[in-house]
Structure formats: C-alpha cells, structure tokens
Scaffold this active site. Structure first.
Site, PDB file in Angstrom:
ATOM      1  CB  SER A  75       8.997  -7.969   1.112  1.00 32.38           C
ATOM      2  OG  SER A  75       9.849  -6.851   1.200  1.00 32.38           O
TER       3      SER A  75
HETATM    4  N1  SAM Z   1      14.747  -6.981   0.111  1.00 34.89           N
HETATM    5  C1  SAM Z   1      14.811  -7.341   1.498  1.00 34.89           C
HETATM    6  C2  SAM Z   1      14.711  -8.823   1.724  1.00 34.89           C
HETATM    7  O1  SAM Z   1      14.548  -9.574   0.745  1.00 34.89           O
HETATM    8  O2  SAM Z   1      14.822  -9.230   2.878  1.00 34.89           O
HETATM    9  C3  SAM Z   1      13.817  -6.622   2.345  1.00 34.89           C
HETATM   10  C4  SAM Z   1      14.152  -5.208   2.462  1.00 34.89           C
HETATM   11  S1  SAM Z   1      13.566  -4.349   3.868  1.00 34.89           S
HETATM   12  C5  SAM Z   1      11.867  -4.210   3.505  1.00 34.89           C
HETATM   13  C6  SAM Z   1      14.263  -2.763   3.455  1.00 34.89           C
HETATM   14  C7  SAM Z   1      15.759  -2.685   3.632  1.00 34.89           C
HETATM   15  O3  SAM Z   1      16.207  -1.486   3.016  1.00 34.89           O
HETATM   16  C8  SAM Z   1      16.188  -2.633   5.065  1.00 34.89           C
HETATM   17  O4  SAM Z   1      17.105  -3.642   5.331  1.00 34.89           O
HETATM   18  C9  SAM Z   1      16.824  -1.246   5.202  1.00 34.89           C
HETATM   19  O5  SAM Z   1      17.883  -1.193   6.118  1.00 34.89           O
HETATM   20  C10 SAM Z   1      17.282  -0.991   3.793  1.00 34.89           C
HETATM   21  N2  SAM Z   1      17.487   0.417   3.440  1.00 34.89           N
HETATM   22  C11 SAM Z   1      16.764   1.504   3.815  1.00 34.89           C
HETATM   23  N3  SAM Z   1      17.271   2.627   3.260  1.00 34.89           N
HETATM   24  C12 SAM Z   1      18.344   2.244   2.519  1.00 34.89           C
HETATM   25  C13 SAM Z   1      19.292   2.941   1.730  1.00 34.89           C
HETATM   26  N4  SAM Z   1      19.265   4.257   1.572  1.00 34.89           N
HETATM   27  N5  SAM Z   1      20.250   2.224   1.097  1.00 34.89           N
HETATM   28  C14 SAM Z   1      20.320   0.874   1.247  1.00 34.89           C
HETATM   29  N6  SAM Z   1      19.455   0.166   2.001  1.00 34.89           N
HETATM   30  C15 SAM Z   1      18.472   0.832   2.621  1.00 34.89           C
END
Ligand code: SAM
Length: 256
Positions: free
Chosen positions: A91
């Site tokens: 993000s």
């Molecule tokens: N917080 C992260 C960082 O600091 O890099 C960025 C997160 S990215 C915007 C969103 C993440 O959520 C992705 O890696 C995606 O694979 C994960 N994601 C999506 N749905 C999910 C779920 N149901 N459970 C766990 N992770 C999930």
C-alpha cells in the site's frame, strides 16, 4: 594469548550485534534510503495530517525498500502503492500510516492483520504493539514476507498462510484488527475476535471503497466511515457469504 583471542572474539560478537540492531532499526549511517524515508514522512504523511509521533517514528524507521521487489527499490519511498508480485500490492505509505494511526496503539497490544502482502504493514505495527499476528492467503507472498521480517529481526510478528476471513481464533481476542484487502462487508468472525474497547480498520466496498473504523464498545459497535480508498479485493471465503448474512452497516449497535 588466549585472553587476547577471547577479547577479539568478544569484539567481533559485539560488532555483529550492533549490525543487527542497525538493520532492525532500519536507520544508521549505512542506510542510503534514510533521507528518502524522512522526506516521505514529512511530505506525504505529516503534511496530510498524520500526527501521532509514534506512528511517524515507526514510518521513519521501517526500511520500506526491503519489502519491495528489487526492481522497484528506487521507487520504494514514492507516494504510491507498488506491485509485489502475484497481482498484489504494497500500500501507499500515507495509507499505511493513516490506518495505523486510527488503531491508537500504545505498545502493549495484540494486533491481527489480514493481508500480509509484503510484510511492511506488519513491520510498522510491530514497532508500535506487543505482538502482531498476520495472515496471507497467497502462500508465496506469506513465505516471502516471513523471510523478510525474520531477516530484519522482527521477532514479534507471526505469519500464517491461509484465509483470514475467520481470523486467528486461537490467539483472539485482539486489541486491534487491520484488514488490508477489501471485503464487501465486515467479516463477522473478525468482529467477534475484537476485544471490547478494541478498534478495527478496514477498506469496505467493491468498485467504490472507503475505510471504515469499527470500535467495539460496551454498548455495541460504532462504525465510522473515513476516506475513499482503492485496495485489492479480499478473496477466499468472503465471496461465499450471501448478502443476507452480511453485517448491515446501518444496523443499530448490538448489545454484547
Ligand atoms: N499489508 C500489505 C503490505 O504491507 O504489503 C499489503 C496488502 S495487499 C494490498 C492485500 C493482501 O491481502 C494481498 O497480499 C492478498 O493476497 C491478501 N489477501 C486477500 N484476501 C485475503 C484473505 N482472505 N486472507 C488473507 N489475505 C488475503
């Protein structure tokens, strides 16, 4: 002679210890990104209204360039999200700081993050809370994040690979929860795993998304709509829940 050898060994050991501490802090004379990171905090974060000094210090300390793919390192401190592979993103720094500030952490909390991604947000949380539990649904990303966090010395972050929709019941309740992928409703199991007095911040929506701050009070849930955002969608179990099961944003506060 043996005393001299022992002395050398001690100096070497202390030297290694100092190097690890510097790496953990993400600062120090050898960090070529320190100036860029300070500028990021001043121009992108403080200037937009994030005030909590602990959050600003954490954003200045965590080496964001360590969490992005090598080919994007030069842009690590730019005012934008960046690709981290598998169609996912790290993000924008301001959004990380904004969401973190909303949690009002004082250092003693147990925090749950859903959506580990690169591990960067988890590292920022780890600077501000006691323990961080973070769940990532894409195994390759989860493994890579765990390696990065370990290499940087973050011992209070625990990474689990799986679907975060149902949270981490064995470690619940949490003082704070942050979701960094957008569901179209607030997952009920995560509300249940939030402590009374706890705060949860998450993006909610589909094409249009906004950050929602949920506070669990003795009288029920308080939901505040904050700012418009654009996150990758939450995947997995979230899609299986029919609209009838979804938490009604306009429902009156629920008695605990
Ligand atoms: N917080 C992260 C960082 O600091 O890099 C960025 C997160 S990215 C915007 C969103 C993440 O959520 C992705 O890696 C995606 O694979 C994960 N994601 C999506 N749905 C999910 C779920 N149901 N459970 C766990 N992770 C999930």
């Amino acid at each position: 002679m043996r005393i001299l050898a022992g002395l050398f060994a001690l100096i070497f050991w202390l030297g290694c210890g100092t190097m690890n501490a510097n790496q953990r802090q993400g600062s120090g004379a050898r960090d070529p990104y320190l100036e860029a990171r300070k500028r990021m905090v001043q121009e992108q974060i403080r200037a937009r209204g994030v005030k909590d000094p602990r959050v600003l210090a954490a954003m200045e300390k965590v080496p964001r360039h360590e969490f992005v793919p090598v080919r994007f390192r030069a842009d690590a401190y730019a005012d934008q999200p960046l690709p981290i592979g598998m169609g996912q993103t790290i993000s924008q720094p301001y959004i990380v700081a904004y969401m973190t500030e909303q949690l009002k952490l004082n250092g003693d909390e147990k925090v749950l993050e859903v959506g580990t991604g690169s591990g960067y947000q988890a590292a920022v949380l780890a600077e501000l809370a006691r323990e961080v539990y973070t769940i990532e649904i894409i195994p390759e990303l989860g493994r890579r994040a765990a390696e990065t966090l370990k290499r940087l010395g973050y011992q209070n972050v625990h990474v689990r690979i799986g679907d975060g929709y149902r949270g981490w019941p064995e470690k619940a309740p949490f003082d704070a929860i942050i979701i960094t992928a957008a569901p179209d409703h607030i997952p009920e199991p995560l509300i249940e795993q939030l402590k009374e007095g706890g705060r949860m911040i998450l993006p909610v929506g589909d094409v249009y998304q906004e950050l929602v701050l949920v506070t669990k009070t003795r009288k029920g849930l308080r939901k505040e709509r904050k700012i418009p955002v654009r996150f990758v969608p939450m995947t997995g179990e979230v899609a299986k829940h029919p609209p009838g099961e979804k938490t009604d944003q306009s429902a009156p506060p629920q008695e605990p």
